[in-house]
Design a protein around this motif. Structure first.
Motif, mmCIF file in Angstrom:
data_model
loop_
_atom_site.group_PDB
_atom_site.id
_atom_site.type_symbol
_atom_site.label_atom_id
_atom_site.label_comp_id
_atom_site.label_asym_id
_atom_site.label_seq_id
_atom_site.Cartn_x
_atom_site.Cartn_y
_atom_site.Cartn_z
ATOM 1 N N UNK A 1 -6.342 58.494 132.580
ATOM 2 C CA UNK A 1 -5.363 57.421 132.769
ATOM 3 C C UNK A 1 -5.839 56.354 133.739
ATOM 4 N N UNK A 2 -6.844 56.654 134.568
ATOM 5 C CA UNK A 2 -7.364 55.636 135.487
ATOM 6 C C UNK A 2 -8.153 54.550 134.754
ATOM 7 N N UNK A 3 -8.451 54.793 133.471
ATOM 8 C CA UNK A 3 -9.106 53.731 132.696
ATOM 9 C C UNK A 3 -8.187 52.524 132.528
ATOM 10 N N UNK A 4 -6.874 52.767 132.575
ATOM 11 C CA UNK A 4 -5.894 51.715 132.276
ATOM 12 C C UNK A 4 -5.172 51.305 133.546
ATOM 13 N N UNK A 5 -5.416 50.088 133.993
ATOM 14 C CA UNK A 5 -4.779 49.572 135.209
ATOM 15 C C UNK A 5 -4.187 48.195 134.916
ATOM 16 N N UNK A 6 -3.004 48.199 134.299
ATOM 17 C CA UNK A 6 -2.413 46.920 133.883
ATOM 18 C C UNK A 6 -2.017 46.024 135.042
ATOM 19 N N UNK B 1 -9.247 43.869 136.021
ATOM 20 C CA UNK B 1 -9.792 45.188 135.756
ATOM 21 C C UNK B 1 -10.469 45.203 134.377
ATOM 22 N N UNK B 2 -11.576 45.944 134.284
ATOM 23 C CA UNK B 2 -12.357 45.968 133.045
ATOM 24 C C UNK B 2 -12.173 47.266 132.262
ATOM 25 N N UNK B 3 -11.186 48.080 132.669
ATOM 26 C CA UNK B 3 -10.966 49.341 131.983
ATOM 27 C C UNK B 3 -10.598 49.170 130.519
ATOM 28 N N UNK B 4 -9.866 48.089 130.205
ATOM 29 C CA UNK B 4 -9.444 47.880 128.818
ATOM 30 C C UNK B 4 -10.643 47.698 127.891
ATOM 31 N N UNK B 5 -11.702 47.109 128.411
ATOM 32 C CA UNK B 5 -12.919 46.932 127.611
ATOM 33 C C UNK B 5 -13.527 48.293 127.261
ATOM 34 N N UNK B 6 -13.551 49.201 128.231
ATOM 35 C CA UNK B 6 -14.061 50.554 127.979
ATOM 36 C C UNK B 6 -13.182 51.283 126.966
ATOM 37 N N UNK B 7 -11.861 51.101 127.088
ATOM 38 C CA UNK B 7 -10.924 51.735 126.167
ATOM 39 C C UNK B 7 -11.182 51.281 124.736
ATOM 40 N N UNK B 8 -11.373 49.985 124.537
ATOM 41 C CA UNK B 8 -11.591 49.452 123.187
ATOM 42 C C UNK B 8 -12.873 49.999 122.563
ATOM 43 N N UNK B 9 -13.930 50.121 123.381
ATOM 44 C CA UNK B 9 -15.191 50.673 122.874
ATOM 45 C C UNK B 9 -15.008 52.138 122.507
ATOM 46 N N UNK B 10 -14.313 52.895 123.375
ATOM 47 C CA UNK B 10 -14.062 54.313 123.113
ATOM 48 C C UNK B 10 -13.275 54.518 121.830
ATOM 49 N N UNK B 11 -12.214 53.724 121.651
ATOM 50 C CA UNK B 11 -11.377 53.860 120.464
ATOM 51 C C UNK B 11 -12.181 53.610 119.190
ATOM 52 N N UNK B 12 -13.040 52.617 119.235
ATOM 53 C CA UNK B 12 -13.851 52.280 118.058
ATOM 54 C C UNK B 12 -14.796 53.436 117.711
ATOM 55 N N UNK C 1 -17.701 54.771 133.460
ATOM 56 C CA UNK C 1 -17.495 53.964 132.261
ATOM 57 C C UNK C 1 -17.192 52.496 132.548
ATOM 58 N N UNK C 2 -16.531 52.225 133.647
ATOM 59 C CA UNK C 2 -16.024 50.878 133.926
ATOM 60 C C UNK C 2 -16.883 50.190 134.981
ATOM 61 N N UNK C 3 -17.296 48.963 134.665
ATOM 62 C CA UNK C 3 -18.124 48.201 135.587
ATOM 63 C C UNK C 3 -17.316 47.428 136.625
ATOM 64 N N UNK C 4 -18.033 46.777 137.528
ATOM 65 C CA UNK C 4 -17.404 46.045 138.632
ATOM 66 C C UNK C 4 -17.354 44.538 138.395
ATOM 67 N N UNK C 5 -18.025 44.086 137.354
ATOM 68 C CA UNK C 5 -18.076 42.651 137.115
ATOM 69 C C UNK C 5 -18.197 42.386 135.614
#
Length: 311
Positions: free
Chosen positions: A147-152, A157-168, A117-121
């Motif tokens: 939980x590895x989607x979220x790395x504060x 880290x781009x996990x938060x972007x994936x989280x926002x798309x998933x939530x929507x 789900x999460x990209x590198x760039x």
């Protein structure tokens, strides 16, 4: 010429009563639950929750057919527990259950981790996440170790972007996609605390207990039987000891650890037969796991916590 009037289509007749037991059997839900009981050892609280969920969905479907106030129930779920406790297997059965009841179109399961789900760039995460969601539409998306989607701790880290798309998508397309988040209990709890949007969208939290030693031995027998192998009596005693000792070692993963142990036992059995046989071997010899195939494991050379405490 006069236009031909189109025939009127009558509205479907609303039933005055629905037999839930008949619905249970005709929908195939009974078969799915029976298969769950047959294929999965133990997990009594998990099976109970699945049966309760099935009952809720049957009632909701009946209410819809009778024209009662109806809204598609929130079906997103959280599966928590240690590795090897059957979370993926239950997710597959849940996808089948939801499909048979008409809550998802296809009934397939797409299993992913953070890397899917999460990209590198910059600009890489959104298309990756959307591609996975496109594959999962009409079915169930199973996100392991969510939980590895979220790395504060990592600002880049781009996990938060994936989280926002998933939530929507979980909110706006819940009629066409069920999301199951899975992972260790404590880590999932911290993940929900940091991401309340997920907690508010998940109605079903199911905790998967560890298997008992007796259940793991039964699972081992089932795995071997599936491959046309069996344990002789001394091997059964040896495996019973192995399970108790392995549970105290690091990285124990319930049924997954047992499967790995049996793979190594079969390897040792094959090597033993190759080195010791002096003629043709019958089916019994080729299919029997002996105690020495189990006790050669390094687990028997490591002191358990109780042995270390009482040398």
């Amino acid at each position: 010429m006069s236009a031909t009037a189109e025939p009127e289509t009558s509205a479907p007749e609303i039933p005055s009563a629905i037999d839930l037991r008949e619905e249970f059997e005709s929908s195939g839900v009974k078969d799915v639950l029976a298969e769950l009981d047959r294929d999965l050892i133990g997990l009594a609280p998990v099976k109970k929750r699945i049966r309760e969920t099935a009952a809720l969905l049957l009632v909701e479907r009946a209410r819809k057919r009778m024209g009662l106030a109806h809204e598609t129930p929130t079906l997103h779920m959280s599966f928590t527990g240690n590795p090897g406790t059957g979370k993926t297997t239950v997710a597959l059965r849940m996808a089948d259950l939801l499909h048979r009841l008409g809550y998802i179109r296809k009934g397939h399961l797409v299993s992913v981790t953070r890397d899917d789900l999460v990209g590198q760039y910059i600009g890489h995460t959104a298309p990756k996440t959307k591609e996975i969601l496109k594959k999962a539409m009409g079915g169930v998306l199973f996100i392991d170790e969510a939980y590895y989607l979220y790395r504060p701790e990592n600002e880049r880290d781009y996990g938060q972007e994936a989280i926002e798309i998933l939530l929507q998508v979980m909110e706006n397309q819940r009629d066409d996609l069920v999301v199951i988040l899975a992972g260790y209990s404590q880590r999932m709890e911290r993940f929900f605390e940091s991401n309340p949007g997920f907690r508010s969208r998940i109605a079903h939290h199911i905790d998967f207990p560890d298997y008992t030693d007796e259940e793991l031995l039964e699972i081992a027998r089932k795995m071997l039987d599936h491959q046309n192998y069996h344990l002789d009596q001394p091997a059964t005693a040896a495996l019973t000891q192995y399970i108790a000792r392995r549970r105290e070692q690091p990285h124990f993963a319930n049924a997954r650890s047992i499967r790995n142990a049996l793979d190594r036992a079969r390897l040792r059995q094959a090597n033993r037969l190759f080195e010791t046989s002096k003629g043709p071997l019958d089916a019994t010899a080729l299919s029997t796991i002996s105690a020495e195939d189990i006790t050669a494991s390094r687990v028997f050379g490591i002191k358990t916590r109780s042995e270390a405490a009482h040398p």
